[in-house]
Structures are given as C-alpha cells and as structure tokens.
Write a protein that holds these residues in place. Structure first.
Motif, PDB file in Angstrom:
ATOM      1  N   VAL A   1      -5.084   2.208   3.815  1.00 55.84           N
ATOM      2  CA  VAL A   1      -5.212   1.154   2.663  1.00 55.84           C
ATOM      3  C   VAL A   1      -4.194   1.587   1.651  1.00 55.84           C
ATOM      4  CG1 VAL A   1      -6.859   0.337   1.080  1.00 55.84           C
ATOM      5  CG2 VAL A   1      -7.762   1.158   3.444  1.00 55.84           C
TER       6      VAL A   1
ATOM      7  N   GLU B   1      -0.733   5.603   0.016  1.00 57.84           N
ATOM      8  CA  GLU B   1      -1.821   5.128   0.752  1.00 57.84           C
ATOM      9  C   GLU B   1      -2.645   6.265   1.385  1.00 57.84           C
ATOM     10  OE1 GLU B   1       0.659   2.986   3.956  1.00 57.84           O
ATOM     11  OE2 GLU B   1       0.926   4.956   5.037  1.00 57.84           O
TER      12      GLU B   1
ATOM     13  N   SER C   1     -11.454  -2.522  -0.990  1.00 56.85           N
ATOM     14  CA  SER C   1     -10.241  -3.359  -0.871  1.00 56.85           C
ATOM     15  C   SER C   1     -10.167  -4.483  -1.515  1.00 56.85           C
ATOM     16  CB  SER C   1     -10.128  -3.499   0.783  1.00 56.85           C
ATOM     17  OG  SER C   1      -9.074  -4.322   0.989  1.00 56.85           O
TER      18      SER C   1
ATOM     19  N   GLU D   1      -7.709  -6.890  -0.971  1.00 62.92           N
ATOM     20  CA  GLU D   1      -7.219  -7.558   0.055  1.00 62.92           C
ATOM     21  C   GLU D   1      -8.411  -7.979   0.992  1.00 62.92           C
ATOM     22  OE1 GLU D   1      -4.714  -7.030   3.988  1.00 62.92           O
ATOM     23  OE2 GLU D   1      -3.639  -6.788   2.089  1.00 62.92           O
TER      24      GLU D   1
ATOM     25  N   ASP E   1      -3.964  -1.686  -3.164  1.00 69.43           N
ATOM     26  CA  ASP E   1      -4.992  -2.477  -2.725  1.00 69.43           C
ATOM     27  C   ASP E   1      -6.330  -2.018  -3.154  1.00 69.43           C
ATOM     28  OD1 ASP E   1      -6.145  -4.636  -1.336  1.00 69.43           O
ATOM     29  OD2 ASP E   1      -6.566  -3.218   0.495  1.00 69.43           O
ATOM     30  N   ILE E   2      -6.484  -0.821  -3.675  1.00 69.03           N
ATOM     31  CA  ILE E   2      -7.853  -0.333  -3.872  1.00 69.03           C
ATOM     32  C   ILE E   2      -8.182  -0.806  -5.356  1.00 69.03           C
ATOM     33  CG2 ILE E   2      -9.362   2.011  -4.119  1.00 69.03           C
ATOM     34  CD1 ILE E   2      -7.329   3.170  -1.846  1.00 69.03           C
TER      35      ILE E   2
END
Length: 155
Positions: free
Chosen positions: A142, A129, A111, A113, A146-147
C-alpha cells in the motif's frame, strides 16, 4: 499519509541513541518551548514487537533521556518538563516512518483506493509504501499516499 524522516526531527537522533541500549525505540519526540522552559513529550516502544511497554520502561527511558535533553537544550531540571509514554493499544500512526518502527505489529490501514480497511502484519516499509502480510499469508503493498488512516489492531 506523509513520510517525514525521523532524522529530520530535532534531537531525535541523539535521544534515540540513548534508548537503543535499553531495547527501547523512540517513536515520537516533541520539544516545545514554553515561557523560558521546555516541555518534552516522548512516545517509546519496545525493540521487540512481542513486548509491550510498561510503567517501568517509561521510567527507565525518562531517567536515561533527562540528562541528555538537559545537555542538548542547555536547561536545568527546573526548566524541563518531560513526559514519557507508550504508544498505547489503539495508536493511530501519525507519520509513515512509524511503519518501520512497528515492524511485526498487526495494523490496519484505510485505503482510499480500495475504500476499505486492509489489515495485516507489517513486513516491510520504504519511504513510499508499506508491505502487509494479510490473512492467508499473501502480501499487500500500500502506497502511503493511498493511506487515509493507520492504526494498531487490538482485541
């Protein structure tokens, strides 16, 4: 991580339908023209997340896919080179649509984030997601954007 619909990949739908009766799923399909011939690479997985794909499964998939691809590509056996393989125990997921294919598998995602790995079993996925069941039974959603990286967990 980007989400590209499998239906948008040329020949994917036709080849996938050949594998479904064999309890196999098409994970990745690459069809590359080379000097009048065609090189095809297929990655397959079992429809059952508890089963691994072996050499016999790859052979069965090859025998089922070859006539379909010869017909679709209008080629002869001499003009078609084909490789069928399993995803392997250390697969890096390349396309976010693979989360749906590997539902029930244990994975980890990096992640951006959180700045760390998030591990869990894939419970659900959409076009934006993935939902992971983490240790202790809680769920973590997730977003694909963001990955940075996703891969199987193996021991």
């Amino acid at each position: 991580m980007d989400y590209t619909s499998l239906k948008s990949i040329p020949y994917y739908t036709e080849c996938s339908s050949v594998l479904e009766p064999l309890d196999l799923r098409l994970v990745e399909l690459q069809v590359v023209p080379q000097h009048g011939a065609v090189k095809v690479t297929c990655v397959i997985s079992s429809a059952d997340c508890k089963k691994n794909v072996g050499v016999a499964d790859c052979s069965k998939a090859h025998k089922a896919l070859q006539p379909k691809l010869l017909s679709l590509l209008n080629k002869t056996e001499d003009d078609l080179s084909m490789e069928v393989c399993s995803p392997g125990i250390e697969r890096n997921l390349k396309n976010a649509c693979e989360f749906e294919i590997f539902m029930g598998h244990e994975i980890r995602v990096w992640s951006r984030e959180a700045g760390e790995w998030i591990s869990g079993v894939i419970k659900a996925s959409t076009e934006t997601e993935v939902v992971l069941e983490t240790e202790g039974g809680s769920e973590k959603t997730v977003a694909y954007n963001d990955i940075a990286k996703a891969k199987f967990i193996h021991l």
